[in-house]
Design a protein around this motif. Structure first.
Motif, PDB file in Angstrom:
ATOM      1  N   LEU A 470       0.825  -1.211   0.000  1.00 47.03           N
ATOM      2  CA  LEU A 470       0.000   0.000   0.000  1.00 47.03           C
ATOM      3  C   LEU A 470       0.856   1.256   0.000  1.00 47.03           C
ATOM      4  O   LEU A 470       0.509   2.267  -0.618  1.00 47.03           O
ATOM      5  N   GLY A 471       2.004   1.186   0.695  1.00 44.43           N
ATOM      6  CA  GLY A 471       2.898   2.334   0.694  1.00 44.43           C
ATOM      7  C   GLY A 471       3.482   2.610  -0.676  1.00 44.43           C
ATOM      8  O   GLY A 471       3.623   3.769  -1.089  1.00 44.43           O
ATOM      9  N   LEU A 472       3.813   1.544  -1.425  1.00 45.61           N
ATOM     10  CA  LEU A 472       4.347   1.726  -2.776  1.00 45.61           C
ATOM     11  C   LEU A 472       3.288   2.315  -3.708  1.00 45.61           C
ATOM     12  O   LEU A 472       3.581   3.197  -4.536  1.00 45.61           O
ATOM     13  N   LEU A 473       2.061   1.835  -3.581  1.00 51.72           N
ATOM     14  CA  LEU A 473       0.988   2.379  -4.414  1.00 51.72           C
ATOM     15  C   LEU A 473       0.747   3.851  -4.100  1.00 51.72           C
ATOM     16  O   LEU A 473       0.529   4.673  -5.005  1.00 51.72           O
ATOM     17  N   GLU A 474       0.800   4.202  -2.831  1.00 51.88           N
ATOM     18  CA  GLU A 474       0.585   5.593  -2.445  1.00 51.88           C
ATOM     19  C   GLU A 474       1.720   6.485  -2.923  1.00 51.88           C
ATOM     20  O   GLU A 474       1.530   7.669  -3.185  1.00 51.88           O
ATOM     21  N   SER A 475       2.910   5.888  -3.053  1.00 54.57           N
ATOM     22  CA  SER A 475       4.067   6.670  -3.497  1.00 54.57           C
ATOM     23  C   SER A 475       4.056   6.931  -4.989  1.00 54.57           C
ATOM     24  O   SER A 475       4.950   7.627  -5.503  1.00 54.57           O
ATOM     25  N   GLY A 476       3.101   6.394  -5.736  1.00 55.22           N
ATOM     26  CA  GLY A 476       2.987   6.686  -7.157  1.00 55.22           C
ATOM     27  C   GLY A 476       3.407   5.559  -8.068  1.00 55.22           C
ATOM     28  O   GLY A 476       3.383   5.722  -9.299  1.00 55.22           O
ATOM     29  N   ASN A 480       1.793  -2.777 -11.602  1.00 58.71           N
ATOM     30  CA  ASN A 480       2.805  -3.707 -12.102  1.00 58.71           C
ATOM     31  C   ASN A 480       4.159  -3.462 -11.443  1.00 58.71           C
ATOM     32  O   ASN A 480       4.885  -4.405 -11.088  1.00 58.71           O
ATOM     33  N   GLU A 481       4.507  -2.180 -11.317  1.00 59.52           N
ATOM     34  CA  GLU A 481       5.774  -1.856 -10.660  1.00 59.52           C
ATOM     35  C   GLU A 481       5.749  -2.282  -9.185  1.00 59.52           C
ATOM     36  O   GLU A 481       6.755  -2.771  -8.653  1.00 59.52           O
TER      37      GLU A 481
END
Length: 678
Positions: A470-476, A480-481
């Protein structure tokens, strides 16, 4: 002249201290030297001259005149002056003990001088040994009469009163002999127990720290063990026929959870949330207890509502780790049972609430720190089972009947983290477990191990992965990444150790088959394999030296006892040959008289032997208990049978032969010659 001589000294000191030299003239020192040089000779002559001169001219002119006109000698006992020798000795001993207890022992703790502390304890034990031997001498006459009663049977009982009189008449000499022999026996038992304990402790601590026959250790979390391939190899070994099988069982152990990059810390507390202690959470396999040295697995308390299976290696112990897999989530604590209730699904009030309650959708907020809570029903029904340390009994004031709260801190975004809190129920509290540092002392509650099943461990770690995702998604990052980055995290917990149990008496070649087979799946230079049996073999030199030293000391003590006993028993007869003649004169034959002396010697020896054994056992057991107090090892006491029975045989032989040989020379003489001392 002295001022000139001080120049090189000042220069050397200044050069060593790296400071500028100071050659200034010390006027005060010179003035003080002149004053003392003039006044001291004058003062030193005035007083002796006054004492030499008398009030009368006659005494002054007498060249043989002395200060005192007469000499008076008066004898005064120290007791009259209030100075008793034993009081002085007792006072000195008590002052020494007080200084040791109130200064030296705290000194050892402040400066962590454990060797000095143990030396003090051993010195105290030796003092106790000698003190116990002296106290045992008080019971020597009573014990002699009891032994004599057991020795005499039938017509020999007619000699009972005669032997008692002989024992009483030789009491002064025999008391010293008995005290020496009692101390010798007590020392042999004590030193034998001490050296055996050190030998056993060296081996036991080595086995308890490693945990099993073979251990594969990967010290770096970035280079964990290749669990998949190792399991395939080990399962193939377990499937071999019984006559070819080397491996009995194996178990993997994870890294502590705090060592994983996706977890910041682990904390545990009671529901009152005071105090908090960090915990080292480990995941262990189902067969863990059948793989380790089970004799070092000590359980202090367990949940009695579970039906445990016995260990394969020790049927007297329950397989508590296996119950984490067989019976997860079935424990109902007293807190969860409705008062006077008729069912067991009562959910108590929410005790885990805090100032902020967020749902999963709020995990991506920019809050620097917040908690994620589940609803109260889920908290109590979907809890974690674990094996906790006995140190938490007083460290967190908890038992197996009390719920605990574990907090897992995970990273969300840079600069923010999420803390997950879960209810944990202690399946058992343990004092010691091979391969882990468990203890019952509350000081070790900080960082104490917490053992959970592999499923529970992975469940907690997966929550950290979810927060990271969730933190990676929030970071933009795109989905896939994000999934690409999350692929680096394993689907199973990283394994830190592999423990393997071999068949009893496995040879080095057999163990190397397992070692080389596992070594094929090690691809780094940091992972090591430890063979406990081979490692214990390397320590055998040290243990053999300890045993050799003990045997030498014991043999010296035995030889000294042998000669002292021989001299004592022969002196009893030779110096009291007149008694021999009297006994012959009143009607006893020579054989009866000889047996009187032999029974007397045996009564002294056997009574001193009994008292020495009791004194030695008392101090030896005290030593063992003191040692186990620090190591928390199972109580084990080894009696030095070989040396003990050697001393017994030699002492009895000395008593019999010494008395017989000394009396045989007197037996050949006429009664009249013996009475005359010829």
């Amino acid at each position: 002249f002295s001022y000139v001589l001080i120049f090189p000294i000042i220069y050397l000191i200044s050069a060593y201290a790296s400071t500028p030299p100071d050659y200034s003239f010390a006027y005060r020192a010179i003035l003080l030297g002149v004053i003392l040089g003039l006044t001291m000779p004058l003062l030193s002559n005035i007083i002796p001259i006054k004492r030499a001169l008398s009030k009368t001219l006659r005494d002054s002119l007498d060249v043989y005149h002395s200060v005192s006109s007469e000499v008076t000698v008066r004898m005064v006992k120290l007791e009259t002056l209030g100075l008793d020798l034993w009081q002085i000795i007792s006072a000195i001993v008590m002052v020494f003990i007080g200084f040791t207890v109130y200064y030296v022992i705290p000194y050892t703790f402040v400066f962590a001088n454990i060797s000095l502390f143990l030396t003090i304890l051993n010195t105290i034990l030796l003092g106790m040994l000698f003190g116990a031997s002296i106290l045992a001498a008080v019971f020597q006459p009573i014990c002699e009469r009891l032994v004599l009663k057991l020795l005499l049977w039938g017509n020999e009982r007619l000699l009972t009163e005669l032997i008692k009189k002989s024992l009483a008449g030789h009491r002064v000499r025999n008391r010293k002999t008995a005290l020496m022999f009692t101390t010798c026996i007590a020392f042999i038992i004590f030193s034998g127990a001490m050296f055996t304990l050190q030998n056993k402790a060296l081996v036991d601590n080595l086995r308890a720290s490693i945990g099993s026959d073979l251990m594969v250790l990967a010290p770096i979390p970035n280079s964990p063990l290749d669990e998949e391939n190792m399991r395939i190899f080990l399962e193939d070994q377990l499937q071999k026929p019984a006559d070819e099988r080397i491996l009995v069982s194996y178990s993997f152990v994870t890294f502590p959870m705090w060592a994983l990059s996706e977890v910041n810390s682990n904390w545990m507390t009671n529901l009152a949330q005071f105090p908090w202690h960090t915990q080292s959470v480990f995941g262990v396999d189902e067969d863990f207890l059948n793989t380790i040295y089970s004799e070092f697995f000590i359980v202090s308390e367990k949940d009695k509502s579970i039906d445990y299976d016995p260990l394969k290696t020790d049927s007297s112990k329950d397989d508590i780790i296996k119950s984490l897999y067989d019976d997860p989530g079935v424990v109902v604590l007293p807190l969860e049972i409705e008062v006077g209730g008729k069912h067991h699904n009562y959910v108590p009030p929410n005790v885990l609430t805090g100032p902020i309650q967020l749902t999963e959708s709020a995990l991506s907020t920019s809050t620097s720190s917040y908690y994620y809570y589940r609803n109260n029903n889920e908290t109590y029904t979907n809890y974690l089972d674990g094996i906790t340390s006995e140190s938490l009994r007083y460290g967190l004031y908890s038992t197996t009947k009390d719920p605990l709260m574990i907090e897992i801190s995970t990273t969300n975004l840079e600069g923010s983290h999420v803390d997950f809190r879960y209810l944990l129920k202690s399946r058992a509290m343990i004092t010691k477990a091979p391969g882990f540092f468990f203890s019952s002392y509350r000081q070790t509650a900080i960082g104490a191990p917490l053992l959970v099943s592999m499923d529970s461990f992975q469940y907690l770690v997966s929550k950290a992965y979810e927060v990271k995702r969730l933190g990676l998604l929030e970071s933009g990052f795109s989905p896939n990444e994000t999934e690409s980055k999350m692929a680096q995290f394993p689907s199973t917990p990283k394994k830190n150790r592999l423990l393997m149990k071999c068949i009893p008496d496995a040879t080095l070649r057999q163990r190397e088959i397992l070692i080389n087979g596992v070594r094929n799946f090690i691809t780094d230079d940091f992972t090591i394999i430890i063979d406990t049996t081979q490692l214990m073999g390397t320590t055998s030199v040290a243990t053999q030296i300890l045993i050799l030293f003990f045997n030498v000391v014991s043999i010296v003590a035995i030889i000294l006892c042998f000669f002292v006993l021989w001299l004592s028993f022969t002196a009893n007869i030779n110096e009291n040959s007149w008694e021999f003649g009297v006994l012959r004169a009143i009607g006893l034959n020579s054989g009866q008289v000889i047996r009187v002396y032999i029974y007397e010697a045996l009564s002294i020896i056997l009574s001193a032997l009994i008292l020495g054994v009791l004194s030695g056992l008392l101090i030896s057991i005290t030593l063992t208990l003191q040692f186990n107090l620090f190591t928390e090892m199972p109580f084990s006491f080894d009696f030095p049978y070989i040396l003990f029975f050697s001393v017994v045989a030699m002492s009895i032989g000395t008593a019999v032969l010494g008395s017989y040989l000394a009396s045989r020379s007197i037996k050949k003489k006429e009664i009249a010659h013996v009475l005359k001392g010829a």
